[in-house]
Design an enzyme around this catalytic site. Structure first.
Site, PDB file in Angstrom:
ATOM      1  N   GLY A   1      35.276  35.124  55.391  1.00 32.34           N
ATOM      2  CA  GLY A   1      34.253  34.746  54.910  1.00 32.34           C
ATOM      3  C   GLY A   1      35.209  34.892  53.804  1.00 32.34           C
ATOM      4  CB  CYS A   2      34.342  33.748  50.037  1.00 32.37           C
ATOM      5  SG  CYS A   2      31.770  33.458  50.227  1.00 32.37           S
ATOM      6  CE1 TYR A   3      31.438  37.883  46.418  1.00 34.53           C
ATOM      7  CE2 TYR A   3      30.595  37.837  48.601  1.00 34.53           C
ATOM      8  CZ  TYR A   3      29.913  37.877  47.301  1.00 34.53           C
ATOM      9  OH  TYR A   3      29.321  36.975  46.347  1.00 34.53           O
ATOM     10  N   PRO A   4      35.714  38.566  52.128  1.00 37.40           N
ATOM     11  CG  PRO A   4      35.034  39.314  54.650  1.00 37.40           C
ATOM     12  CD  PRO A   4      34.936  38.024  52.888  1.00 37.40           C
ATOM     13  CB  THR A   5      39.121  35.376  51.467  1.00 34.74           C
ATOM     14  OG1 THR A   5      38.900  35.148  52.765  1.00 34.74           O
ATOM     15  CG2 THR A   5      40.933  34.822  51.161  1.00 34.74           C
TER      16      THR A   5
END
Lengths: 344, 344, 344, 344
Positions: free
Chosen positions: B148-152
């Protein structure tokens, strides 16, 4: 009431004019600016055409003491520290919108601002103008230190919880987001449209001068020990501050206790709107003196997350300053301040 | 390499097209969209005029298995869970850009997404595609769960510190800010220009589905216990994510140890740029696959604050997906991805 | 090809770097800036970290003549007029991205720019670099005057119609809208985020220096008499120009004739995309070298309205400059310029 | 005065609430919305928390006729044409903020709107509410057609010149730019943040329904023949309209005559601010009922360029509607409308 404004050409100054020209009890008698003296306000701000057209003059403390019942100082930091000693005389009430009289000692100010402010005897006379929490002292003072924009949203978020001993004061993390008016009207690469637009960034991490103001006030008003991580961010918008505050709940504290703390603290406070469980948008207080507060208790992590939004130029500066003026002159707190947010 | 794209009309899908049309080893053979089937890509996205003009067709897993060496799935959550079992056959490599194969169990997925995903046996086959930390497993898989974008941004910020045991895993707070592309292209009041512009707000506090993805991966890759408060915010900009991560340093940890952890972790990683002490702007990675990371050790509070910026559509979605494709096909990681950020 | 860039720290200069670092035939050998000499490019523009890290030095024309095959000059107006006479010597090809060599005489330049440029003999050597209309002359020159941002979109819109004698050249009105990068990177009240954001305004009405550039080129390339009202506007966005051009159609001219004129003019021109009847958005060419053109014949008023969009920093400055460099060195026009627009 | 509002949940409707809750003579007795009936206003618009918290109900014309002295209709086009015949009875004054009663005949309406409106007998009763030009007729009517947003700025720009016969009515070109509130609150791809932000585009070229409204009113109020090219554009901002109007001056007309025409037309008009030679920004009237007008005579082309800015939601909709209400009830025009623009 005759009002003078020093530093009328900054964003806080011009907002004071917006608020005071419609204030039923206030009359702006003079506007001062050393940098723009000689110009009319509408030359500097054409949106004031036909509305407020006085000329700016150089700061003259003697004249202000004679002509005014109250003076607002909306200069950059480091200036009012020099002016206030020349103004505090006789009946004049001084409302300092800059940061020079907020911290307890000249040393603390110097450490965080990297500048000099007034001597201790003057700092000691200043009352911190967080209207909802300090009204009695505000009513009696002649020198008011108007709170910073970030501290206003942060303190209104955390004081109820700390006062009721629901959170650990050393666990507090405040992640704050501000529109660009917070940086003032001076042109710089950091406020250039193309550098700010379509971007977000943090700044002054662990170094922002509002940190000690937050810590000091939390401590003064609740007696609790606190240590705060405060991180400001610049958001591509003009107005608005959102603070996202995190704190560890004390063992066993319930959502109901949290709700009760907020309800009790802001019962009868016209400018605080409690919105439990909501996600307030800064736009929802745009142009108004409201502070909207929402909280979320996270059982999984044992933390409470408090969201607060203000218009940084109103409740975070000029609006709260007028609210304090109202208190200092025995007027109803809301006089001249009942603006509906401009939405969208 | 023959490539198919399912869900080509979302923002991640169309970004895959931008990246793949110039990729020296890739050839897009078909684009699929059930909702827009029959239209050409340039009808849906006029900026692709003269560049990519294929027609969209309804999803056809049988055809994809025959025609493609790799398929990207860029659908909303809840769809690829159904498609992947029909695609995982023979030589086809599947890269799922949605969230359906990121969490360890169907139950965990259901709890946070409120939807169903594929059965455990399929989830077990998926490799989590955080390119910089999982390259070996990525190279060997046929089913890739793209992060996911935030996890990256969050994981790249925290993994070096947790791996070296420099922070307390239960103290982690991640305050994240995203541009509006993260909400997808579907029209809704929440993405209406006037409701988003000139405003900032939090959403899904303590409930966002990227929370377990962050916790699970931190734990899997470091073996440490973690508990994360994660708060996403919507920023009035198109692209970009900034994560501000807070963690309590273990007793005695120095700035040098922090710096060493980052240097060691990202030595030779072409898409991570370390910028200690800086304040990265999301704009500084705009349109590129970079993740810029800065850190600030606050001795006063004993915390480290890590700032990370990515373009959520590139490194947070399509770009990392192509980076993973490169790994899965034995190509240099950077193939087709060396875009200089578009600034300003 | 060894390339030098003078004025590398402005928005056009740094865009030249973005384009040239990936250009397969170009090699940037030096970057010059008198104001920022001594700094590295990544200090001035952190987005270039790991990408382009050369140091800036003071302008040195002798060194440039020795080291470079071509030099780009991306300075504010009034500077290249002095530099070019020191550079035009031997094999060096000079591409001037500023306005100093676009107008036919020093007097005309002085009238509209209020500054001095080079002497007539130097202006006479300059070839106007509107790539799609002047390729033969461009290929043969050593001094190229790269078109202005507004003229590029305007000329590409009007030349086909004027050349085919379909419109009245004295009826032309061009209403142009530009993002803020057009104002350059210098900090000023006019580019302050808060003054530009959430607002639109016109500027330099009937006085903009691109007016004579448009008139002169329309006349030179078609032989027709023209008189143009040109009004620029500042739009709260970073990149992009939209020109809305109005002209009265000659008696009896049909939509088909208009369409034929455009088709014929841009047949085989890779960077012009014709989109009749459409409403191109500036975002649809963002970061690319395209100019998208649409036209609408209004039978009711007898006028044609032509819409054209470019990225002002690419096709309106650095991109067209590289396109011209390609022509001047006998390379395919599109070399190093095939960027898909970054959308959204 | 008891006031009802139909269509209270659109942007014009909610702005009417902002204006009327502080209006000293108005009392909102009911708010109607068929689509949101049953909800409170603060559920639909949280910024109204504590300010206006009535519930929305389904439209009930009978009840409105009984309870209200005036009703505002702020629905999308095509609805008030059906409602007004049920409301026009007895003392009730109807102020239609939609377009249904602005054009002279049902046929003309149908041609440009592609919808049906009321029968001719109803259209004949409507008075066009351009407050500064039609006050006498407005005072006497019971059915007011409130002007469109674009026509308001355009007409205020051109009427003085046309009335004094200073311009050629068939030469008029109006290039208009609007913020996104003009598109209403309905979610669509066209109002999606990511599709609008960082972009500008034209729409409905030569087809916009405000064209006949402009032409008809120019003709009615001056008796001159006119033919207008009108082109609207969408600007990435919430509020504000800028119209740039071009017209050929009649032979020999001087700048002084132009200035005199404006001065005479707007002498004593509190909401029009003349700013000759200036470049008004839409932000300079934000949240207020002002229309700021500037003009530039271009001797070179023989044209006059008139710039006018309004807040489209205020002077272009709700504000002018309240101004008209004031006139219809014999109140001073400015009652409840003296808002200082919110700047910046």
């Amino acid at each position: 009431m005759n009002i003078s404004i020093i530093g009328a050409t900054g964003y806080s100054g011009v907002e004071l004019i917006r608020l005071l020209v419609k204030h039923p009890e206030a009359n702006i008698v003079a506007v001062y600016s050393n940098s723009q003296a000689g110009k009319t306000m509408q030359e500097v701000y054409p949106h004031l055409t036909h509305i407020f057209t006085d000329s700016l003059t150089k700061i003259d403390c003697g004249r202000i003491r004679k002509e005014a019942d109250a003076v607002f100082i909306a200069t950059p930091s480091g200036i009012s520290g020099q002016l206030v000693p020349q103004l505090l005389d006789g009946k004049l009430k001084v409302i300092d919108v800059s940061g020079d009289f907020r911290l307890a000692t000249p040393e603390l100010y110097n450490k965080w601002y990297g500048k000099q402010t007034a001597a201790q005897e003057y700092l000691d006379q200043a009352v911190y103008g967080l209207s909802e929490w300090n009204a009695d002292a505000i009513r009696g003072t002649k020198l008011l230190a108007n709170p910073g924009c970030y501290p206003t949203a942060t303190l209104l978020s955390l004081l109820p919880l700390l006062k009721e001993d629901l959170i650990d004061g050393t666990s507090i993390i405040v992640d704050a987001k501000s529109g660009v008016t917070g940086a003032g009207r001076s042109a710089s690469l950091g406020t250039h449209f193309c550098e700010v637009n379509e971007s977000i960034s943090a700044y002054k991490v662990a170094k922002h001068q509002h940190t000690p103001e937050i810590e000091q006030t939390l401590n003064h008003l609740t007696g609790k020990e606190v240590l705060v991580s405060f991180t400001p961010h610049l958001v591509p918008m003009n107005r608005g501050i959102l603070t996202t505050s995190y704190a560890t709940l004390k063992e066993g504290v319930t959502n109901e206790q949290v709700a009760a703390a907020f309800s009790e603290a802001y019962e009868g406070k016209p400018f605080v709107r409690l919105r439990p469980g909501a996600y307030p948008k800064t736009k929802e207080v745009y142009g108004s003196n409201y502070c909207d507060i929402a909280w979320h208790v996270d059982d999984r992590t044992g933390r409470v997350i408090v969201l607060a939004v203000i218009d940084n130029v109103v409740k975070g500066a000029a609006g709260q300053a007028v609210q304090n003026m109202n208190l200092m002159f025995g007027l109803p707190e809301t006089t001249g301040l009942e603006f509906t947010p401009v939405y969208p």
